[in-house]
Design a protein around this motif. Sequence first.
Motif, mmCIF file in Angstrom:
data_model
loop_
_atom_site.group_PDB
_atom_site.id
_atom_site.type_symbol
_atom_site.label_atom_id
_atom_site.label_comp_id
_atom_site.label_asym_id
_atom_site.label_seq_id
_atom_site.Cartn_x
_atom_site.Cartn_y
_atom_site.Cartn_z
ATOM 1 N N PRO A 1 0.832 -1.205 0.000
ATOM 2 C CA PRO A 1 0.000 0.000 0.000
ATOM 3 C C PRO A 1 0.870 1.261 0.000
ATOM 4 N N VAL A 2 0.408 2.273 -0.666
ATOM 5 C CA VAL A 2 1.174 3.514 -0.802
ATOM 6 C C VAL A 2 1.472 4.122 0.563
ATOM 7 N N TRP A 3 0.548 4.063 1.485
ATOM 8 C CA TRP A 3 0.758 4.690 2.785
ATOM 9 C C TRP A 3 1.843 4.003 3.600
ATOM 10 N N GLN A 4 2.245 2.781 3.187
ATOM 11 C CA GLN A 4 3.309 2.068 3.889
ATOM 12 C C GLN A 4 4.666 2.237 3.215
ATOM 13 N N MET A 5 4.700 2.885 2.062
ATOM 14 C CA MET A 5 5.960 3.048 1.329
ATOM 15 C C MET A 5 6.777 4.191 1.899
ATOM 16 N N THR A 6 8.087 4.028 1.783
ATOM 17 C CA THR A 6 8.974 5.136 2.112
ATOM 18 C C THR A 6 8.991 6.077 0.913
ATOM 19 N N GLY A 7 9.506 7.253 1.109
ATOM 20 C CA GLY A 7 9.616 8.204 0.007
ATOM 21 C C GLY A 7 10.445 7.644 -1.129
ATOM 22 N N GLU A 8 11.530 6.970 -0.774
ATOM 23 C CA GLU A 8 12.417 6.389 -1.781
ATOM 24 C C GLU A 8 11.683 5.321 -2.603
ATOM 25 N N GLU A 9 10.910 4.473 -1.938
ATOM 26 C CA GLU A 9 10.167 3.423 -2.639
ATOM 27 C C GLU A 9 9.120 4.030 -3.578
ATOM 28 N N PHE A 10 8.448 5.047 -3.081
ATOM 29 C CA PHE A 10 7.413 5.695 -3.888
ATOM 30 C C PHE A 10 8.028 6.343 -5.137
ATOM 31 N N ILE A 11 9.149 7.055 -4.965
ATOM 32 C CA ILE A 11 9.816 7.700 -6.105
ATOM 33 C C ILE A 11 10.310 6.659 -7.098
ATOM 34 N N PHE A 12 10.872 5.544 -6.587
ATOM 35 C CA PHE A 12 11.331 4.474 -7.464
ATOM 36 C C PHE A 12 10.170 3.918 -8.288
ATOM 37 N N LEU A 13 9.068 3.652 -7.630
ATOM 38 C CA LEU A 13 7.896 3.105 -8.304
ATOM 39 C C LEU A 13 7.348 4.098 -9.327
ATOM 40 N N ASN A 14 7.300 5.371 -8.959
ATOM 41 C CA ASN A 14 6.801 6.402 -9.853
ATOM 42 C C ASN A 14 7.692 6.533 -11.092
ATOM 43 N N ARG A 15 8.996 6.537 -10.898
ATOM 44 C CA ARG A 15 9.922 6.629 -12.041
ATOM 45 C C ARG A 15 9.800 5.417 -12.945
ATOM 46 N N HIS A 16 9.691 4.247 -12.334
ATOM 47 C CA HIS A 16 9.563 3.030 -13.131
ATOM 48 C C HIS A 16 8.264 3.035 -13.938
ATOM 49 N N ALA A 17 7.194 3.488 -13.327
ATOM 50 C CA ALA A 17 5.901 3.530 -14.012
ATOM 51 C C ALA A 17 5.935 4.527 -15.170
ATOM 52 N N SER A 18 6.572 5.680 -14.962
ATOM 53 C CA SER A 18 6.591 6.683 -16.035
ATOM 54 C C SER A 18 7.482 6.237 -17.188
ATOM 55 N N THR A 19 8.615 5.570 -16.920
ATOM 56 C CA THR A 19 9.455 5.089 -18.023
ATOM 57 C C THR A 19 8.792 3.927 -18.734
ATOM 58 N N ASP A 20 8.034 3.113 -18.007
ATOM 59 C CA ASP A 20 7.326 1.995 -18.619
ATOM 60 C C ASP A 20 6.226 2.498 -19.546
#
Length: 102
Positions: free
Chosen positions: A10-29
Amino acid sequence: MELKELLSKPVWQMTGEEFIFLNRHASTDSEAKTSQPVTDTDKKYVYGISGIARLFGCSIPTANRIKKSGKINRAITQIGRKIIVDAELAIELAGHKTSGRK
């Protein structure tokens, strides 16, 4: 950090680093998916005598003569006063008919 783990977290359990990593991966995908060449299957249409004039770069009286000549009849659909012209087909038909002239 594995992508599958982050996607199930869940997003509320992610650290800032995890969220940014996921966001970058999603946008490049998504960029990779949209950057694939798209075939242009959409037909281009022009409307009315003025559309024919713009398509051939001529005056409205000349566009009227082109329409009445019958050279581009296969590209024209007319319902009442509404004229719809398949632009690519009209150019092709006009080109084939006039290519025989010297």
